[in-house]
Write an enzyme that holds these catalytic residues in place. Structure first.
Site, PDB file in Angstrom:
ATOM      1  N   ASP A  73      35.756 -54.404  11.016  1.00 44.96           N
ATOM      2  CA  ASP A  73      37.074 -53.095  10.876  1.00 44.96           C
ATOM      3  C   ASP A  73      35.658 -51.626  11.277  1.00 44.96           C
ATOM      4  OD1 ASP A  73      37.859 -54.539  10.778  1.00 44.96           O
ATOM      5  OD2 ASP A  73      39.053 -54.191   9.233  1.00 44.96           O
ATOM      6  N   SER A  99      30.904 -51.633  -2.121  1.00 48.04           N
ATOM      7  CA  SER A  99      32.746 -52.354  -2.148  1.00 48.04           C
ATOM      8  C   SER A  99      32.802 -53.205  -1.346  1.00 48.04           C
ATOM      9  CB  SER A  99      33.387 -50.708  -1.876  1.00 48.04           C
ATOM     10  OG  SER A  99      33.458 -49.871  -0.040  1.00 48.04           O
ATOM     11  N   THR A 124      24.919 -48.423  -4.035  1.00 46.91           N
ATOM     12  CA  THR A 124      26.245 -48.582  -4.825  1.00 46.91           C
ATOM     13  C   THR A 124      27.104 -48.184  -4.647  1.00 46.91           C
ATOM     14  OG1 THR A 124      24.985 -46.622  -6.172  1.00 46.91           O
ATOM     15  CG2 THR A 124      25.023 -49.280  -6.601  1.00 46.91           C
ATOM     16  N   ALA A 125      27.642 -47.570  -3.274  1.00 45.40           N
ATOM     17  CA  ALA A 125      28.821 -46.500  -2.794  1.00 45.40           C
ATOM     18  C   ALA A 125      29.525 -47.823  -1.700  1.00 45.40           C
ATOM     19  CB  ALA A 125      28.094 -44.862  -1.751  1.00 45.40           C
ATOM     20  N   TYR A 126      30.034 -46.661  -0.625  1.00 44.33           N
ATOM     21  CA  TYR A 126      30.707 -47.926  -0.183  1.00 44.33           C
ATOM     22  C   TYR A 126      30.013 -49.042   0.260  1.00 44.33           C
ATOM     23  CZ  TYR A 126      34.236 -48.280   4.158  1.00 44.33           C
ATOM     24  OH  TYR A 126      34.924 -48.908   5.006  1.00 44.33           O
ATOM     25  N   ASP A 153      28.884 -37.303  -7.839  1.00 40.93           N
ATOM     26  CA  ASP A 153      28.124 -37.352  -6.956  1.00 40.93           C
ATOM     27  C   ASP A 153      28.302 -36.873  -5.270  1.00 40.93           C
ATOM     28  OD1 ASP A 153      26.307 -38.690  -8.332  1.00 40.93           O
ATOM     29  OD2 ASP A 153      27.552 -41.190  -7.785  1.00 40.93           O
ATOM     30  N   GLY A 154      29.489 -36.174  -5.281  1.00 45.26           N
ATOM     31  CA  GLY A 154      29.643 -35.987  -3.677  1.00 45.26           C
ATOM     32  C   GLY A 154      29.454 -34.373  -3.486  1.00 45.26           C
TER      33      GLY A 154
END
Length: 286
Positions: free
Chosen positions: A174, A190, A185-187, A68-69
């Site tokens: 933060d 999470s 569905t990435a960062y 994906d990157g």
């Protein structure tokens, strides 16, 4: 004759092998092959080297060989020209890649014959306004997300968030993430953001470890804009699609909106996004 760019994860030997094989197949069939100079040099395909700023001009297809990157990097290179991207998964299961390496020759044949579909994904336009001068003012594209995050341990950032030009609230957290549905569905996922179908068009604003009662994600319409401005002396790092751009300081801001360009993914059958989610997270049928 078609012009095809190969974008390769050079640290994965299989990606290098598949790229070399694809370049051979394409040239044997009379097609033009382009690569970034450093990748062309690494793969001993120096005659394919192309200035990255000119890579997308007149291009018919970009093939991403990695995960994906690598797909994010490929989209960044070609989305502004509307070039279709074909993703080949070399590594772990990805959300964005379409094929396994063994399927690539047939996929290239099908693409050249016109037997394919295109799936469009919304992208973000990220306008950076940095009066501090600590990073350049610019407008960037993102397929996944823009992130403003604390620069070091032991403190939070304080950021004023405005929606459609009207102040919404000040976050102590933060960090803050502005994601597309693809990036949900990435960062953002999470930190307990929602999973949003990539067929949707929306901006998802999610705080990272909010030090306040309100810690929920906001899902905004594609027509809306969100501005995030640092309002104290604690610095933050700006990252766009995993690429760290520099340090933001008091008064620096980003404004995120739906981009005028879309990422265009080559598909050969309808992708079942929720099947991928089930596989990724080991969900069973009951």
């Amino acid at each position: 004759m078609a012009s095809v760019a190969l974008v390769v994860h050079r640290l994965r030997p299989e990606a290098v092998r598949v790229a070399q094989s694809a370049a051979t197949w394409l040239r044997e069939h009379g097609h033009d092959v382009r690569m970034a100079p450093e990748e062309a040099d690494e793969l001993d395909l120096r005659d394919c080297a192309c200035d990255p700023e000119k890579l997308a001009a007149g291009l018919d297809l970009a093939v991403s060989l990695g995960g994906d990157g690598t797909m994010l990097r490929t989209v960044e290179l070609v989305a502004h020209e509307g070039v279709p991207v074909l993703g080949v998964n070399v590594g772990r299961l990805g959300y964005l890649t379409e094929l396994d390496p063994a399927q690539l020759p047939e996929a290239l044949e099908r693409f050249m014959s016109g037997a394919y579909d295109l799936e469009e994904r919304m992208m973000l336009s990220v306008q950076v306004d940095a009066p501090s001068g600590s990073l350049p003012s610019a407008t960037l594209l993102a397929l996944n997300e823009a992130v403003i995050e604390k620069a070091g341990a032991g403190h939070t950032i304080h950021a004023a968030v405005s929606i459609n030009g009207t102040f919404f609230t000040t976050y102590a957290a933060d960090g803050l993430i502005v994601a597309t549905p693809t990036g949900s569905t990435a960062y953002a996922f999470s930190v307990r953001g929602p999973i949003v179908s990539p067929r949707q068009r929306a901006l998802i604003v999610t705080p990272v470890s909010a030090h306040m009662l309100f810690d929920r994600s906001l899902v905004l319409d594609e027509s809306e804009t969100v501005r995030i401005e640092l309002i104290d002396d604690r610095p933050a790092i700006l990252t766009v699609d995993g690429r760290e751009l520099g340090t933001m300081r008091r008064g620096d801001a980003i404004t995120c909106a739906s981009a005028p360009y879309a990422a265009r993914f080559v598909t050969f059958e309808r992708r079942d996004f929720f099947k991928i989610v089930k596989t990724k997270f080991g969900l069973s049928d009951r």
